[in-house]
Motif scaffolding. Sequence first.
Motif, PDB file in Angstrom:
ATOM      1  N   GLU A 142      32.055 -11.433  39.829  1.00 33.87           N
ATOM      2  CA  GLU A 142      31.552 -10.749  38.635  1.00 33.87           C
ATOM      3  C   GLU A 142      30.045 -10.913  38.488  1.00 33.87           C
ATOM      4  O   GLU A 142      29.318  -9.958  38.199  1.00 33.87           O
ATOM      5  CB  GLU A 142      32.261 -11.290  37.389  1.00 33.87           C
ATOM      6  CG  GLU A 142      33.722 -10.883  37.282  1.00 33.87           C
ATOM      7  CD  GLU A 142      34.385 -11.490  36.062  1.00 33.87           C
ATOM      8  OE1 GLU A 142      33.731 -12.328  35.393  1.00 33.87           O
ATOM      9  OE2 GLU A 142      35.542 -11.143  35.783  1.00 33.87           O
ATOM     10  N   ASN A 143      29.562 -12.154  38.696  1.00 26.44           N
ATOM     11  CA  ASN A 143      28.133 -12.410  38.520  1.00 26.44           C
ATOM     12  C   ASN A 143      27.297 -11.685  39.573  1.00 26.44           C
ATOM     13  O   ASN A 143      26.225 -11.135  39.270  1.00 26.44           O
ATOM     14  CB  ASN A 143      27.857 -13.915  38.573  1.00 26.44           C
ATOM     15  CG  ASN A 143      28.412 -14.647  37.368  1.00 26.44           C
ATOM     16  OD1 ASN A 143      28.665 -14.045  36.333  1.00 26.44           O
ATOM     17  ND2 ASN A 143      28.620 -15.941  37.502  1.00 26.44           N
ATOM     18  N   GLU A 179      40.539 -18.373  31.501  1.00 27.04           N
ATOM     19  CA  GLU A 179      41.377 -17.786  32.545  1.00 27.04           C
ATOM     20  C   GLU A 179      42.397 -18.804  33.023  1.00 27.04           C
ATOM     21  O   GLU A 179      42.063 -19.976  33.265  1.00 27.04           O
ATOM     22  CB  GLU A 179      40.518 -17.358  33.731  1.00 27.04           C
ATOM     23  CG  GLU A 179      41.325 -16.827  34.908  1.00 27.04           C
ATOM     24  CD  GLU A 179      40.452 -16.533  36.112  1.00 27.04           C
ATOM     25  OE1 GLU A 179      41.022 -16.220  37.173  1.00 27.04           O
ATOM     26  OE2 GLU A 179      39.225 -16.626  35.998  1.00 27.04           O
ATOM     27  N   THR A 210      36.668 -26.065  35.299  1.00 28.93           N
ATOM     28  CA  THR A 210      38.121 -25.973  35.187  1.00 28.93           C
ATOM     29  C   THR A 210      38.607 -27.134  34.334  1.00 28.93           C
ATOM     30  O   THR A 210      38.147 -28.269  34.488  1.00 28.93           O
ATOM     31  CB  THR A 210      38.787 -26.016  36.568  1.00 28.93           C
ATOM     32  OG1 THR A 210      38.313 -24.919  37.331  1.00 28.93           O
ATOM     33  CG2 THR A 210      40.299 -25.937  36.446  1.00 28.93           C
ATOM     34  N   ARG A 243      36.410 -15.406  41.261  1.00 28.97           N
ATOM     35  CA  ARG A 243      36.296 -14.252  40.387  1.00 28.97           C
ATOM     36  C   ARG A 243      34.966 -14.264  39.641  1.00 28.97           C
ATOM     37  O   ARG A 243      34.296 -13.232  39.507  1.00 28.97           O
ATOM     38  CB  ARG A 243      37.453 -14.221  39.375  1.00 28.97           C
ATOM     39  CG  ARG A 243      37.393 -13.043  38.409  1.00 28.97           C
ATOM     40  CD  ARG A 243      38.504 -13.102  37.382  1.00 28.97           C
ATOM     41  NE  ARG A 243      38.400 -14.254  36.518  1.00 28.97           N
ATOM     42  CZ  ARG A 243      37.586 -14.336  35.454  1.00 28.97           C
ATOM     43  NH1 ARG A 243      36.817 -13.309  35.138  1.00 28.97           N
ATOM     44  NH2 ARG A 243      37.550 -15.419  34.713  1.00 28.97           N
ATOM     45  N   LYS A 244      34.559 -15.437  39.146  1.00 28.40           N
ATOM     46  CA  LYS A 244      33.295 -15.538  38.431  1.00 28.40           C
ATOM     47  C   LYS A 244      32.121 -15.208  39.346  1.00 28.40           C
ATOM     48  O   LYS A 244      31.163 -14.541  38.940  1.00 28.40           O
ATOM     49  CB  LYS A 244      33.125 -16.941  37.844  1.00 28.40           C
ATOM     50  CG  LYS A 244      34.104 -17.291  36.749  1.00 28.40           C
ATOM     51  CD  LYS A 244      33.937 -16.407  35.533  1.00 28.40           C
ATOM     52  CE  LYS A 244      32.607 -16.597  34.850  1.00 28.40           C
ATOM     53  NZ  LYS A 244      32.494 -15.790  33.606  1.00 28.40           N
ATOM     54  N   THR A 294      36.701 -21.763  32.282  1.00 25.56           N
ATOM     55  CA  THR A 294      35.681 -21.048  31.538  1.00 25.56           C
ATOM     56  C   THR A 294      34.373 -21.250  32.284  1.00 25.56           C
ATOM     57  O   THR A 294      34.039 -22.371  32.662  1.00 25.56           O
ATOM     58  CB  THR A 294      35.519 -21.609  30.116  1.00 25.56           C
ATOM     59  OG1 THR A 294      34.914 -22.894  30.184  1.00 25.56           O
ATOM     60  CG2 THR A 294      36.852 -21.721  29.423  1.00 25.56           C
ATOM     61  N   ASP A 295      33.644 -20.164  32.515  1.00 22.33           N
ATOM     62  CA  ASP A 295      32.413 -20.246  33.299  1.00 22.33           C
ATOM     63  C   ASP A 295      32.718 -20.919  34.625  1.00 22.33           C
ATOM     64  O   ASP A 295      33.520 -20.425  35.396  1.00 22.33           O
ATOM     65  CB  ASP A 295      31.311 -20.972  32.513  1.00 22.33           C
ATOM     66  CG  ASP A 295      30.921 -20.215  31.264  1.00 22.33           C
ATOM     67  OD1 ASP A 295      31.013 -18.979  31.266  1.00 22.33           O
ATOM     68  OD2 ASP A 295      30.528 -20.872  30.285  1.00 22.33           O
ATOM     69  N   LYS A 296      32.108 -22.097  34.894  1.00 22.42           N
ATOM     70  CA  LYS A 296      32.307 -22.745  36.187  1.00 22.42           C
ATOM     71  C   LYS A 296      33.053 -24.067  36.058  1.00 22.42           C
ATOM     72  O   LYS A 296      33.079 -24.866  36.986  1.00 22.42           O
ATOM     73  CB  LYS A 296      30.946 -22.982  36.856  1.00 22.42           C
ATOM     74  CG  LYS A 296      30.239 -21.691  37.242  1.00 22.42           C
ATOM     75  CD  LYS A 296      28.932 -21.985  37.950  1.00 22.42           C
ATOM     76  CE  LYS A 296      28.235 -20.707  38.361  1.00 22.42           C
ATOM     77  NZ  LYS A 296      26.950 -20.940  39.040  1.00 22.42           N
ATOM     78  N   LEU A 318      36.944 -19.572  40.189  1.00 21.31           N
ATOM     79  CA  LEU A 318      35.524 -19.558  40.526  1.00 21.31           C
ATOM     80  C   LEU A 318      35.150 -18.352  41.368  1.00 21.31           C
ATOM     81  O   LEU A 318      34.093 -17.743  41.174  1.00 21.31           O
ATOM     82  CB  LEU A 318      35.159 -20.860  41.273  1.00 21.31           C
ATOM     83  CG  LEU A 318      33.701 -20.973  41.729  1.00 21.31           C
ATOM     84  CD1 LEU A 318      32.748 -20.911  40.543  1.00 21.31           C
ATOM     85  CD2 LEU A 318      33.486 -22.249  42.524  1.00 21.31           C
TER      86      LEU A 318
END
Length: 438
Positions: free
Chosen positions: A222-223, A19, A46, A218-219, A42-44, A216
């Motif tokens: 989503e989670n 992202e 940057t 957004r992640k 990606t994931d957590k 973060l």
Amino acid sequence: MGVFKFKLPDVGEGVTEAEIVEWRIKAGDDIAEDDNMVDVMTDKATVELPSPVSGKVKALNGEPGDIIATGTVIVEIEVEGDVPNQEEEAAPEPEPKQPEKVAEEAKASEAPKEEPEEKSEPKPEPAPKPAASAPKAAAREDGERPLASPAVRKRALDSDIDLGAVPGTGPAGRITHQDMDDFIASGGRLAAAAGGGSSRGLAKRTGEETSKIIGLRRKIAENMAKSKRTIPHFAYVEEIDVTDLESLRQHLNATRKDGQPKLTILPFLMTALCRALPDFPAANANYDEESNELTRFEPVHCGIATATQNGLMVPVVRHAEALSIWDQAAEISRLAEAARTGKATKDELTGSTITITSLGAMGGVASTPVINAPETAIIGVNKMQELPRYDAKGRVAPRLMMNLSSSFDHRMVDGYDAASLIQALKAMLENPATIFME
């Protein structure tokens, strides 16, 4: 003269997309080799992507919040001479950093760059300012929402400044930190406060802000949504008398040796969990929905939900079962600090088998914590409060009480087993000597 097309590289093992979090350049900028171009996530984690070439930025492909597939051209750079091949060009390996660093570096990246002097209209040097010339503020239509980063908006809110009154000199009239400095230095903050209504807070509030949820946050969104949507949560709340435990904690803190960390209640709960979980293996597990497999773990890799400036993170105390209560306390403190300052590594933020969450003094009477998928259980700590309770002889006495509010994946953990686990924790926490007995 040619155009170098920079493709999104593989920024991690098995990563197929990333992202865009923030661009550090814009079309028309001159860029040098190794200059940071963009932050992607990606994931957590940057990651900064540096430029492998020097030249002039011709085009940017993508906006913050866009999900880009690996191999997609995201930056086009006009270069002198032959155009290097990205596959052959050994680009410097991107340096991973945590989302907390993004906010700190955003201030520097938002400072307005010096505009080259126009030959036809040379500008006079301003009075004692370090910059050679001040960029011109872009005009803003009446009622138009001012452009500014979240960091600038928070600064304006904390300083009671109406951003609509601040001239913006960044791209498209974006308000930068330098614009805020200039506005305050010119007395603008005082003027805004004077015209903002009564100091008693009776003035009408008319501001509103809409921002795209990226990175973060957004992640996390989503989670959390996936966890609540796919996991049938079974919540269980139990009252614990922690009077004796608190006395022990205070005694150990008062007599601790040099170099030993200060104990909170979390290491006691963690130690009790390590003792209880072998009897409830489904609660110390990960459930893979796609393969329909449950992996039960003998080690306890305990996640500690930690609030940071950018959102909730879960650093992991690995092999908590092999650590003393002092070592657990030191590791909890170290990991929490690493998460808050953006220094936690990917390995320190993944691989938990069960999570403890606590809101400290704000813990409330009860809560319904959301399971940290793919785990099957989460234990929530609520605040301690002194309440009247009957003792063994029927007399009312003040006792220090605290609730454990826990959630379980009801597909894998039956209600009886969930309740039995919490009752086992209750027995140990109310009789703290048993926490340390074999």
